[in-house]
Design a protein around this motif. Structure first.
Motif, PDB file in Angstrom:
ATOM      1  N   VAL A 471       6.768  -7.102   9.704  1.00  0.00           N
ATOM      2  CA  VAL A 471       5.629  -7.058   8.784  1.00  0.00           C
ATOM      3  C   VAL A 471       4.322  -7.123   9.568  1.00  0.00           C
ATOM      4  O   VAL A 471       3.372  -6.389   9.296  1.00  0.00           O
ATOM      5  CB  VAL A 471       5.703  -8.213   7.764  1.00  0.00           C
ATOM      6  N   ALA A 472       4.274  -8.011  10.559  1.00  0.00           N
ATOM      7  CA  ALA A 472       3.056  -8.154  11.364  1.00  0.00           C
ATOM      8  C   ALA A 472       2.740  -6.876  12.127  1.00  0.00           C
ATOM      9  O   ALA A 472       1.566  -6.548  12.345  1.00  0.00           O
ATOM     10  CB  ALA A 472       3.214  -9.326  12.335  1.00  0.00           C
ATOM     11  N   ALA A 473       3.774  -6.158  12.535  1.00  0.00           N
ATOM     12  CA  ALA A 473       3.567  -4.933  13.309  1.00  0.00           C
ATOM     13  C   ALA A 473       3.148  -3.761  12.426  1.00  0.00           C
ATOM     14  O   ALA A 473       2.640  -2.753  12.917  1.00  0.00           O
ATOM     15  CB  ALA A 473       4.846  -4.568  14.071  1.00  0.00           C
ATOM     16  N   SER A 474       3.347  -3.862  11.124  1.00  0.00           N
ATOM     17  CA  SER A 474       3.015  -2.774  10.219  1.00  0.00           C
ATOM     18  C   SER A 474       1.505  -2.570  10.138  1.00  0.00           C
ATOM     19  O   SER A 474       0.722  -3.511  10.225  1.00  0.00           O
ATOM     20  CB  SER A 474       3.558  -3.081   8.822  1.00  0.00           C
ATOM     21  N   THR A 475       1.096  -1.327   9.982  1.00  0.00           N
ATOM     22  CA  THR A 475      -0.328  -1.015   9.825  1.00  0.00           C
ATOM     23  C   THR A 475      -0.756  -1.099   8.363  1.00  0.00           C
ATOM     24  O   THR A 475      -1.931  -0.903   8.051  1.00  0.00           O
ATOM     25  CB  THR A 475      -0.637   0.393  10.356  1.00  0.00           C
ATOM     26  N   TRP A 476       0.170  -1.371   7.483  1.00  0.00           N
ATOM     27  CA  TRP A 476      -0.138  -1.484   6.055  1.00  0.00           C
ATOM     28  C   TRP A 476      -0.675  -2.884   5.755  1.00  0.00           C
ATOM     29  O   TRP A 476      -0.283  -3.870   6.377  1.00  0.00           O
ATOM     30  CB  TRP A 476       1.108  -1.234   5.203  1.00  0.00           C
ATOM     31  N   SER A 477      -1.567  -2.971   4.785  1.00  0.00           N
ATOM     32  CA  SER A 477      -2.106  -4.262   4.360  1.00  0.00           C
ATOM     33  C   SER A 477      -1.051  -5.020   3.554  1.00  0.00           C
ATOM     34  O   SER A 477      -0.314  -4.423   2.764  1.00  0.00           O
ATOM     35  CB  SER A 477      -3.352  -4.073   3.502  1.00  0.00           C
ATOM     36  N   THR A 478      -0.993  -6.314   3.758  1.00  0.00           N
ATOM     37  CA  THR A 478      -0.053  -7.160   3.031  1.00  0.00           C
ATOM     38  C   THR A 478      -0.741  -7.723   1.793  1.00  0.00           C
ATOM     39  O   THR A 478      -1.719  -8.461   1.897  1.00  0.00           O
ATOM     40  CB  THR A 478       0.443  -8.315   3.918  1.00  0.00           C
ATOM     41  N   ILE A 479      -0.244  -7.356   0.615  1.00  0.00           N
ATOM     42  CA  ILE A 479      -0.821  -7.844  -0.640  1.00  0.00           C
ATOM     43  C   ILE A 479      -0.221  -9.194  -1.014  1.00  0.00           C
ATOM     44  O   ILE A 479      -0.903 -10.091  -1.493  1.00  0.00           O
ATOM     45  CB  ILE A 479      -0.589  -6.825  -1.771  1.00  0.00           C
ATOM     46  N   GLY A 480       1.076  -9.335  -0.779  1.00  0.00           N
ATOM     47  CA  GLY A 480       1.751 -10.591  -1.083  1.00  0.00           C
ATOM     48  C   GLY A 480       2.918 -10.780  -0.150  1.00  0.00           C
ATOM     49  O   GLY A 480       3.449  -9.807   0.391  1.00  0.00           O
ATOM     50  N   PHE A 481       3.315 -12.022   0.041  1.00  0.00           N
ATOM     51  CA  PHE A 481       4.455 -12.299   0.913  1.00  0.00           C
ATOM     52  C   PHE A 481       5.435 -13.176   0.146  1.00  0.00           C
ATOM     53  O   PHE A 481       5.038 -14.074  -0.586  1.00  0.00           O
ATOM     54  CB  PHE A 481       4.006 -12.995   2.196  1.00  0.00           C
ATOM     55  N   ASP A 482       6.754 -12.936   0.367  1.00  0.00           N
ATOM     56  CA  ASP A 482       7.773 -13.583  -0.447  1.00  0.00           C
ATOM     57  C   ASP A 482       7.465 -13.337  -1.923  1.00  0.00           C
ATOM     58  O   ASP A 482       7.508 -14.248  -2.761  1.00  0.00           O
ATOM     59  CB  ASP A 482       7.841 -15.080  -0.153  1.00  0.00           C
ATOM     60  N   ALA A 483       7.107 -12.110  -2.233  1.00  0.00           N
ATOM     61  CA  ALA A 483       6.711 -11.741  -3.593  1.00  0.00           C
ATOM     62  C   ALA A 483       7.161 -10.315  -3.873  1.00  0.00           C
ATOM     63  O   ALA A 483       7.362  -9.513  -2.953  1.00  0.00           O
ATOM     64  CB  ALA A 483       5.199 -11.854  -3.749  1.00  0.00           C
ATOM     65  N   GLU A 484       7.336  -9.992  -5.157  1.00  0.00           N
ATOM     66  CA  GLU A 484       7.691  -8.642  -5.580  1.00  0.00           C
ATOM     67  C   GLU A 484       6.446  -7.925  -6.080  1.00  0.00           C
ATOM     68  O   GLU A 484       5.531  -8.543  -6.624  1.00  0.00           O
ATOM     69  CB  GLU A 484       8.731  -8.696  -6.698  1.00  0.00           C
ATOM     70  N   CYS A 485       6.417  -6.613  -5.907  1.00  0.00           N
ATOM     71  CA  CYS A 485       5.269  -5.814  -6.338  1.00  0.00           C
ATOM     72  C   CYS A 485       5.243  -5.685  -7.865  1.00  0.00           C
ATOM     73  O   CYS A 485       6.284  -5.617  -8.512  1.00  0.00           O
ATOM     74  CB  CYS A 485       5.334  -4.413  -5.721  1.00  0.00           C
ATOM     75  N   ARG A 486       4.053  -5.658  -8.401  1.00  0.00           N
ATOM     76  CA  ARG A 486       3.856  -5.476  -9.829  1.00  0.00           C
ATOM     77  C   ARG A 486       2.646  -4.576 -10.066  1.00  0.00           C
ATOM     78  O   ARG A 486       1.878  -4.288  -9.144  1.00  0.00           O
ATOM     79  CB  ARG A 486       3.629  -6.834 -10.522  1.00  0.00           C
ATOM     80  N   GLY A 487       2.470  -4.133 -11.325  1.00  0.00           N
ATOM     81  CA  GLY A 487       1.349  -3.267 -11.687  1.00  0.00           C
ATOM     82  C   GLY A 487       0.121  -4.064 -12.038  1.00  0.00           C
ATOM     83  O   GLY A 487      -0.423  -4.794 -11.214  1.00  0.00           O
ATOM     84  N   GLU A 488      -0.321  -3.969 -13.290  1.00  0.00           N
ATOM     85  CA  GLU A 488      -1.557  -4.633 -13.702  1.00  0.00           C
ATOM     86  C   GLU A 488      -1.409  -6.142 -13.809  1.00  0.00           C
ATOM     87  O   GLU A 488      -2.357  -6.884 -13.572  1.00  0.00           O
ATOM     88  CB  GLU A 488      -2.025  -4.065 -15.048  1.00  0.00           C
ATOM     89  N   THR A 489      -0.221  -6.609 -14.177  1.00  0.00           N
ATOM     90  CA  THR A 489       0.027  -8.044 -14.316  1.00  0.00           C
ATOM     91  C   THR A 489       1.322  -8.400 -13.603  1.00  0.00           C
ATOM     92  O   THR A 489       2.077  -7.528 -13.169  1.00  0.00           O
ATOM     93  CB  THR A 489       0.149  -8.445 -15.803  1.00  0.00           C
ATOM     94  N   SER A 490       1.606  -9.699 -13.531  1.00  0.00           N
ATOM     95  CA  SER A 490       2.823 -10.156 -12.864  1.00  0.00           C
ATOM     96  C   SER A 490       4.084  -9.771 -13.625  1.00  0.00           C
ATOM     97  O   SER A 490       5.189  -9.822 -13.078  1.00  0.00           O
ATOM     98  CB  SER A 490       2.766 -11.677 -12.677  1.00  0.00           C
ATOM     99  N   GLU A 491       3.942  -9.356 -14.880  1.00  0.00           N
ATOM    100  CA  GLU A 491       5.087  -8.939 -15.683  1.00  0.00           C
ATOM    101  C   GLU A 491       5.236  -7.420 -15.759  1.00  0.00           C
ATOM    102  O   GLU A 491       6.191  -6.918 -16.354  1.00  0.00           O
ATOM    103  CB  GLU A 491       4.946  -9.492 -17.116  1.00  0.00           C
ATOM    104  N   ASP A 492       4.287  -6.702 -15.170  1.00  0.00           N
ATOM    105  CA  ASP A 492       4.236  -5.243 -15.290  1.00  0.00           C
ATOM    106  C   ASP A 492       5.077  -4.596 -14.188  1.00  0.00           C
ATOM    107  O   ASP A 492       4.612  -4.412 -13.053  1.00  0.00           O
ATOM    108  CB  ASP A 492       2.779  -4.782 -15.206  1.00  0.00           C
ATOM    109  N   ASP A 493       6.336  -4.257 -14.499  1.00  0.00           N
ATOM    110  CA  ASP A 493       7.272  -3.737 -13.502  1.00  0.00           C
ATOM    111  C   ASP A 493       7.981  -2.494 -14.037  1.00  0.00           C
ATOM    112  O   ASP A 493       9.198  -2.358 -13.962  1.00  0.00           O
ATOM    113  CB  ASP A 493       8.284  -4.826 -13.140  1.00  0.00           C
ATOM    114  N   SER A 494       7.211  -1.567 -14.558  1.00  0.00           N
ATOM    115  CA  SER A 494       7.783  -0.364 -15.156  1.00  0.00           C
ATOM    116  C   SER A 494       8.518   0.472 -14.114  1.00  0.00           C
ATOM    117  O   SER A 494       7.992   0.738 -13.033  1.00  0.00           O
ATOM    118  CB  SER A 494       6.672   0.477 -15.798  1.00  0.00           C
ATOM    119  N   PRO A 495       9.754   0.910 -14.402  1.00  0.00           N
ATOM    120  CA  PRO A 495      10.513   1.750 -13.460  1.00  0.00           C
ATOM    121  C   PRO A 495       9.817   3.063 -13.145  1.00  0.00           C
ATOM    122  O   PRO A 495      10.150   3.723 -12.152  1.00  0.00           O
ATOM    123  CB  PRO A 495      11.843   1.984 -14.187  1.00  0.00           C
ATOM    124  N   SER A 496       8.882   3.483 -13.985  1.00  0.00           N
ATOM    125  CA  SER A 496       8.171   4.728 -13.726  1.00  0.00           C
ATOM    126  C   SER A 496       7.231   4.636 -12.531  1.00  0.00           C
ATOM    127  O   SER A 496       6.721   5.646 -12.050  1.00  0.00           O
ATOM    128  CB  SER A 496       7.382   5.154 -14.969  1.00  0.00           C
TER     129      SER A 496
END
Length: 503
Positions: A471-496
């Motif tokens: 992760v440290a070697a990645s050039t991508w910004s880290t939004i969260g760690f030990d966390a799952e990605c979501r959309g607008e809210t923490s409950e927004d996980d649409s498969p689309s």
């Protein structure tokens, strides 16, 4: 005896419900006379009362140590700049937070920066690292700007030394003022708050701020004491150029003695109202694979799902592929752990009686199953970040929020690591001298520091350390760690939002 008498004479006054405060400086001459009377010493002709230091906004000035920092264009209501008053590239400085100017300047001394810009209103502390230094300033009411012109260097090695004047026998009490301080960092800050400070002598609970105009020229051997003097290392800016040597403070690197183990645990430079902004992500070296464990590096074990009455498994409780482990005959659990510690790819052990499974599954032990009498333990260790000589950071080189760690005083690196291993949420340590930062946030970046013997270590299981390094070697910004990605809210996980692939 003289120093013990001085401690009795310079105790603090306090009232119920109020913090103790030093007695006024105008009592100092009387106390000095009494000291010499008690000791039966000779002539008092050479003694002179100590002049009060300029602090805070007393006499209309900003606090500063003239031996270590100089104000840029007056300092007050000035913002630091590079070559011109409009040259303010964000790559010139790191942004941290500090409770006051002295704490900001101490960070600069410890990292060898070129100078500081400090905002008292919100605790913003800019550590300027521009190689050419601070050559200009701009008018800006909320801030002050100071250029570093000196360091605190150890006298005759610094450790187990008491400061003296022109010779080892020259310890005139008029040379210094005594402060009741428990930490070496606090003693350094007091020097930074004293305009005429020429150096410090420190032992647990006692800090001497030396103001002798000629400085500290000698020392004597005295166990448990530290002696440092202010040394000028730079020339004043001439409008277009500033010459400054690369020599920086070595204060933290020599505090490795057990004589300081009773220092009061503290958290330095913290404030719940302060924020820190990441401005530089390019200063952190790009990590590669996890560094091999140096000799003597602490290795520990912790129970998986509690550990007791558990058997180890892979991805789920039914995943017990025999390729994950090797079976050995061991006398007991400790012997089983020793076998694992001596295996470079071991991630943990399962033990019952003399049966010892040394697990080497790359993804680690991710599950367990309840079986009476068994124990399942995960190996946890430390990984040196960027080869050493670095200070720990969060997601970027400028990310150093005080809430990421707690500061302790530990005599050795091993003691610092053991404190981390005994802390449930420890993610790693930063160690320099006796200062031990126990981090509770994943360490994904670091800042190279060439002085002060800084070392930064991540802590965790071997699979986790590998993951952190990737992760440290990645050039991508880290939004969260030990966390799952979501959309607008923490409950927004649409498969689309995403597609699934195997990688």
């Amino acid at each position: 005896m003289a120093e013990e008498s001085q401690q009795l004479l310079f105790e603090t006054d306090s009232e119920p419900g109020l913090q103790a405060t030093p007695r006024p400086r105008y009592h100092r001459l009387g106390a000095l006379l009494l000291t010499f009377a008690l000791l039966g010493l000779g002539s008092l002709v050479q003694l002179a009362p100590h002049q009060k230091s300029l602090r805070g906004n007393e006499a209309g000035v900003v606090q500063d140590s003239l031996s270590l920092f100089e104000p840029v264009d007056g300092g007050a209501e000035r913002a630091c700049r590079g070559a011109t008053s409009s040259d303010n590239q964000p790559t010139y400085f790191l942004v941290t937070s500090a409770v006051d100017l002295a704490s900001c300047q101490l960070q600069c001394l410890q990292t060898g920066c070129q100078g500081v810009e400090f905002h008292a209103s919100n605790g913003r502390c800019e550590l300027w690292t521009r190689p050419e230094g601070i050559q200009a300033s701009a008018e800006f009411t909320p801030s002050v700007c100071y250029r570093r012109v000196g360091i605190l260097e150890p006298v005759d090695g610094g450790l187990d030394r008491a400061c003296r004047g022109s010779s080892p026998g020259d310890n005139n009490p008029a040379y210094f003022q005594i402060e009741d301080l428990q930490l070496f960092d606090d003693c350094q800050r007091e020097c930074l708050r004293t305009a005429e400070c020429r150096g410090i002598e420190f032992s647990v609970g006692r800090c001497e701020i030396w103001t002798r105009p000629e400085g500290i020229q000698a020392s004597i051997s005295l166990s448990g004491f530290l002696c440092y003097r202010a040394v000028n290392t730079a020339t004043t800016s001439t409008g277009t150029t500033t010459t400054q040597t690369s020599q920086t403070s070595t204060v933290s690197s020599t505090l490795t003695t057990a004589t300081l183990t009773s220092l009061t645990t503290t958290v330095s430079m913290t404030s719940t109202s302060m924020t820190s902004t990441s401005t530089i992500s390019t200063l952190a070296s790009t990590p590669s694979s996890p560094s091999p464990s140096p000799p003597g590096l602490l290795v520990d074990f912790r129970g998986v799902d509690g550990g007791v009455d558990r058997v180890c498994r892979g991805a789920d409780p039914d995943d017990n592929n025999p390729i994950y482990f090797e079976v050995f005959d061991a006398d007991d659990l400790e012997a089983c752990k020793e076998l694992c510690a001596g295996t470079s790819d071991c991630v943990g052990v399962e033990s019952i009686g003399r049966r010892c499974e040394v697990w080497t599954r790359p993804a680690g032990i991710q599950a367990t199953r309840e079986v009476a009498g068994y124990q399942c333990l995960e190996l946890v260790t430390f990984s040196l970040v960027d080869g050493g000589g670095s200070a720990c950071r969060g997601t970027s080189a400028g990310d150093n929020m005080p809430e990421y760690y707690e500061v302790f005083t530990e005599p050795t690196l091993e003691d610092c690591q053991q404190r981390c291993a005994n802390t449930t949420d420890c993610e790693g340590v930063e160690y320099s001298g006796t200062r031990c930062e126990v981090w509770n946030t994943p360490i994904l970046a670091s800042v190279s520091i060439t002085t002060g013997d800084f070392q930064c270590f991540r802590f965790g299981s071997r699979p986790r350390l590998t993951f952190l390094t990737e992760v440290a070697a990645s050039t991508w910004s880290t939004i969260g760690f030990d966390a799952e990605c979501r959309g607008e809210t923490s409950e927004d996980d649409s498969p689309s939002y995403y597609s699934l692939v195997t990688a």
